[in-house]
Design a protein around this motif. Structure first.
Motif, PDB file in Angstrom:
ATOM      1  N   SER A 176      46.619  -8.509 -99.372  1.00 52.74           N
ATOM      2  CA  SER A 176      45.569  -8.307 -98.364  1.00 52.74           C
ATOM      3  C   SER A 176      44.556  -7.287 -98.861  1.00 52.74           C
ATOM      4  O   SER A 176      44.876  -6.395 -99.658  1.00 52.74           O
ATOM      5  N   ASN A 177      43.328  -7.442 -98.399  1.00 51.57           N
ATOM      6  CA  ASN A 177      42.281  -6.492 -98.784  1.00 51.57           C
ATOM      7  C   ASN A 177      42.688  -5.063 -98.431  1.00 51.57           C
ATOM      8  O   ASN A 177      42.452  -4.122 -99.207  1.00 51.57           O
ATOM      9  N   GLU A 178      43.296  -4.912 -97.254  1.00 50.50           N
ATOM     10  CA  GLU A 178      43.654  -3.575 -96.787  1.00 50.50           C
ATOM     11  C   GLU A 178      44.691  -2.924 -97.707  1.00 50.50           C
ATOM     12  O   GLU A 178      44.570  -1.740 -98.054  1.00 50.50           O
ATOM     13  N   GLN A 181      43.114  -2.113-101.160  1.00 51.97           N
ATOM     14  CA  GLN A 181      42.192  -0.982-101.061  1.00 51.97           C
ATOM     15  C   GLN A 181      42.966   0.327-100.863  1.00 51.97           C
ATOM     16  O   GLN A 181      42.596   1.369-101.417  1.00 51.97           O
ATOM     17  N   GLU A 210      35.198   3.736-103.653  1.00 53.78           N
ATOM     18  CA  GLU A 210      35.726   2.925-102.559  1.00 53.78           C
ATOM     19  C   GLU A 210      34.652   2.037-101.963  1.00 53.78           C
ATOM     20  O   GLU A 210      34.930   0.930-101.496  1.00 53.78           O
ATOM     21  N   LEU A 214      35.570  -3.639-102.304  1.00 51.46           N
ATOM     22  CA  LEU A 214      35.717  -4.986-101.748  1.00 51.46           C
ATOM     23  C   LEU A 214      34.799  -5.994-102.419  1.00 51.46           C
ATOM     24  O   LEU A 214      35.190  -7.150-102.650  1.00 51.46           O
ATOM     25  N   GLU A 215      33.582  -5.582-102.749  1.00 51.96           N
ATOM     26  CA  GLU A 215      32.664  -6.504-103.433  1.00 51.96           C
ATOM     27  C   GLU A 215      33.214  -6.880-104.808  1.00 51.96           C
ATOM     28  O   GLU A 215      33.196  -8.056-105.201  1.00 51.96           O
ATOM     29  N   LEU A 217      36.363  -6.739-105.730  1.00 55.29           N
ATOM     30  CA  LEU A 217      37.589  -7.505-105.525  1.00 55.29           C
ATOM     31  C   LEU A 217      37.282  -8.975-105.284  1.00 55.29           C
ATOM     32  O   LEU A 217      37.887  -9.865-105.891  1.00 55.29           O
ATOM     33  N   GLU A 218      36.332  -9.253-104.404  1.00 51.39           N
ATOM     34  CA  GLU A 218      35.990 -10.640-104.092  1.00 51.39           C
ATOM     35  C   GLU A 218      35.399 -11.346-105.301  1.00 51.39           C
ATOM     36  O   GLU A 218      35.690 -12.517-105.572  1.00 51.39           O
TER      37      GLU A 218
END
Length: 720
Positions: A176-178, A181, A210, A214-215, A217-218
């Motif tokens: 999961s992203n959470e 991260q 941080e 997310l960018e 990661l995707e």
């Protein structure tokens, strides 16, 4: 002209003969022709590596079978093979990655073995298993080793248990992203995000903070799904300014495993290697031994068979940590061959047929130093953006006893947008690092290409940098020395402009002489190039295009056959002639008494000059009334930098964007490219949907500048 591939130096050849005698003393059967039951091998690849494998196969008397897509129908590897079979359209998913088609050809052709090269199916567990089930020898390690080493989280556990140093990180199942991260925050930024099945820089991103995790990661997930059909990620601490050091290992079916010393592959762009050397600079014999022994422990931990590479990250204190194992032949394997006098493809064929390793550890002697420079169709000045197009002119340094040119293209061939943009690998050997580096630069100066952008001038700049010469390399070398490696563009010197003008005048003289020979009117003014032609009278004006600038040259024809050329307020005395040597043209000229001999190529009124200082391109500008005009989409938005597939559309009509905001993600040349907004404004129109194909220079997004916005930025795109 077709590039020549030289296997080994005379010295190395003698060493191989000596080694073969030692094999006989150990009672190992030697075959002058086919090895074991491998009498025919299918090469499940294309380009230079397919040609490389075929060269050794022919040397051993093993017949070679090629496969090819529509794009490669007339390619070099097809011409070299004893047999060739068509396997589908250009996209690799429908041809080179389609294991069913490859296996069908293997059975149809009666091939005893399949050599996967690198990339494509080379590290595909299912393909290795399928070959085994069909009774076809897979020239590579057991599928279990591919599986264990191909999943980075698994390989880390195996290496740790084998006593191989590893670097800490998160390799868990919660994707999961959470969770990812949170693990990144605990590890501490910067962190490296890597696809567990990754390789070749694919599915790999660095998150510096941080805010951009997310960018990144995707983006890594998208590329991993496209390249490996698996988007599981791991996160680990990013070691800043490390060296990338890897060890060539080899195992056989009899429990033997050896290392053939290390390679330093630190200098990279986009996490992909650009120049490699063996052995690593400034590595002590003790560290070299520890590296090799750790790599052998890694290989034995998975019962490794065949050629493999164990990659390490090395810090400033020469502490090293396991990064990954590539369960195949590496792109840069020739530098290991050059310093050990071996042919690793021959070793692969022999070991796959059940023979013992040709040499044991004490028999492998390190001699000299070797460099490999990868020559790419790309634009270093535009973030190394890869390109495609025809090789209108291709000339290479002559292959000699210390030089190899590994390539899969010839003059007139096309670098396809469907595959990797590598044109060739230039491999050199010297008695020591200094001699090898001098040889590398000399050969790069002789590698001349016209038709598309290449990185040759950049490689010259890189290999001549004082810190590179000193061996002070790291994976951050290019960004650290960016200002030196990418100096502000300078207009060609007056001497270069005079050389270009002279080349055009001499070409005109040759053309008019040919006209006179075939003309029925020998007194025609169009048959004169002496400066007396109609309306010229001793002097004339030539307008030349120098990048985005123009230069007007006044050429005065002197009675002694020399020329006086004026560029602005400067005057130059110029003499010269074109001479042909070995099929190439050289401009023997003197400008204000300074003699030079640049190589000369003239195509479509464009003069290409190649010298020790690099290359220069000077052309006759196209009149405005003949120049094409760009479409409104190109003028008011973002355009496709090359032909590719639209992977993701990130905006829609009506959205407001700022300069640099991501608009579209493209997949082209086996890479993911994020096309960003060249200016702030409002999206007026999006021209392509996800999954569609966009041609080079096609408008992707049309932008309207909002009233009151700042100055429009220059158009462009960047790739992550």
């Amino acid at each position: 002209m077709a590039a020549v591939i030289l296997s080994f130096s005379t010295l190395q050849g003698l060493r191989i003969c000596t080694q073969k005698l030692s094999w006989s003393k150990r009672g190992v059967r030697l075959a002058s022709g086919a090895v074991g039951r491998i009498e025919k091998v299918l090469i499940a690849n294309r380009g230079e590596i397919a040609c490389r494998v075929m060269r050794t196969a022919k040397k051993m008397g093993v017949r070679s079978v090629a496969v090819y897509s529509d794009a490669d129908r007339h390619s070099m590897h097809v011409a070299m093979a004893d047999e060739a079979y068509h396997i589908g359209p250009p996209p690799s998913q429908q041809s080179y990655l389609c294991m069913e088609k490859v296996l069908q050809v293997a059975k149809q052709s009666g091939s005893h073995a399949v050599h996967p090269g690198y990339g494509f199916l080379s590290e595909n567990t299912e393909f290795a298993e399928a070959c085994k089930q069909e009774g076809i020898i897979f020239i590579g390690p057991p599928s279990s080793a591919i599986r264990d080493m191909g999943i980075k989280s698994t390989s880390k556990h195996i290496m740790s248990a084998a006593g191989v140093p590893i670097i800490g990180g998160y390799h868990g199942e919660d994707q999961s992203n959470e969770r990812l991260q949170a693990e990144a925050a605990q590890i501490g930024y910067p962190v490296m995000i890597k696809a567990v099945r990754g390789g070749g820089g694919k599915g790999m991103r660095i998150a510096l903070t941080e805010a951009d995790f997310l960018e990144q990661l995707e983006s890594a997930r998208r590329e991993a799904r496209k390249s490996f059909n698996d988007d599981v990620m791991l996160v680990e601490k990013f070691v800043e300014d490390p060296r990338h050091v890897e060890v060539q290992v080899f195992g056989d079916m009899h429990g033997n495993a050896v290392y053939l010393f290390e390679r330093d592959c630190s200098v990279q762009r986009r996490h992909q290697k650009i120049i490699e050397e063996a052995p690593g600079p400034d590595i002590s014999p003790e560290v070299r031994r520890k590296l090799g022994e750790a790599a052998v422990r890694a290989a034995k931990a998975v019962d490794y068979v065949g050629a493999g590479t164990v990659e390490f990250i090395m810090d400033a204190q020469h502490n090293f940590y396991f990064m990954e194992m590539n369960t195949r032949l590496q792109v840069e394997h020739p530098v290991s061959e050059m310093i050990t006098g071996t042919d690793l493809v021959e070793w692969q064929l022999r070991v796959a047929a059940g023979e013992r390793l040709p040499l044991l550890q004490d028999d492998i002697i390190l001699k000299g130093h070797s460099f490999e420079a990868r020559i790419y169709a790309e634009d270093p000045n535009n973030d190394f953006l890869p390109g495609a197009g025809p090789l209108l002119h291709l000339s290479t340094p002559p292959a000699d006893q210390h030089t190899r040119i590994e390539t899969g293209v010839r003059e007139g061939d096309e670098v396809s947008a469907h595959y990797d943009p590598m044109i060739a690998k230039l491999v050199v050997w010297g008695e020591d690092r200094s001699a090898a580096l001098k040889k590398l630069r000399y050969c790069l100066q002789q590698y001349n290409i016209v038709g598309l952008n290449t990185n040759i001038d950049f490689l010259l700049s890189l290999s001549g940098h004082p810190q590179f010469e000193a061996g002070n390399v790291s994976t951050s070398f290019i960004p650290q020395h960016y200002a030196d490696l990418f100096p502000a563009a300078r207009a060609p010197s007056g001497e270069t402009v005079c050389q270009a003008a002279l080349a055009l005048v001499l070409q005109e003289r040759r053309d008019t002489q040919q006209f006179t020979q075939v003309s029925s009117d020998p007194f025609s003014p169009f048959g004169s190039s002496s400066g007396w032609r109609s309306n010229i009278h001793f002097n004339r004006n030539i307008s030349l295009q120098l990048g985005d600038k123009k230069a007007d040259v006044v050429v005065v024809y002197n009675k002694d056959g020399s020329y006086t050329m004026r560029i602005g307020e400067e005057a130059y005395h110029v003499t010269g002639q074109v001479e042909t040597e070995g099929g190439a043209s050289f401009l023997h000229c003197s400008v204000n008494g300074v003699k030079s001999r640049p190589k000369l190529v003239i195509l479509d009124d464009t003069v290409h000059l190649f010298s020790k200082e690099g290359s220069a391109q000077v052309s006759v500008p196209v009149p405005k009334y003949l120049a094409g005009v760009s479409g409104s989409g190109a003028q008011g938005g973002a355009v496709a930098p090359m032909t590719g597939t639209i992977e993701k559309v990130l905006v829609k009509a009506g959205d407001k964007v700022a300069v640099g905001d991501p608009l579209v993600v493209m997949i082209a040349m086996k890479m993911e490219h994020t096309i960003r907004a060249p200016k702030a404004g409002v999206i007026k129109r999006v021209f392509f949907s996800e999954g569609s194909q966009a041609n080079r220079h096609a408008p992707l997004v049309e932008l309207e500048e909002e009233e009151g916005e700042g100055q429009e930025q220059e158009e462009g795109s960047s790739s992550q």
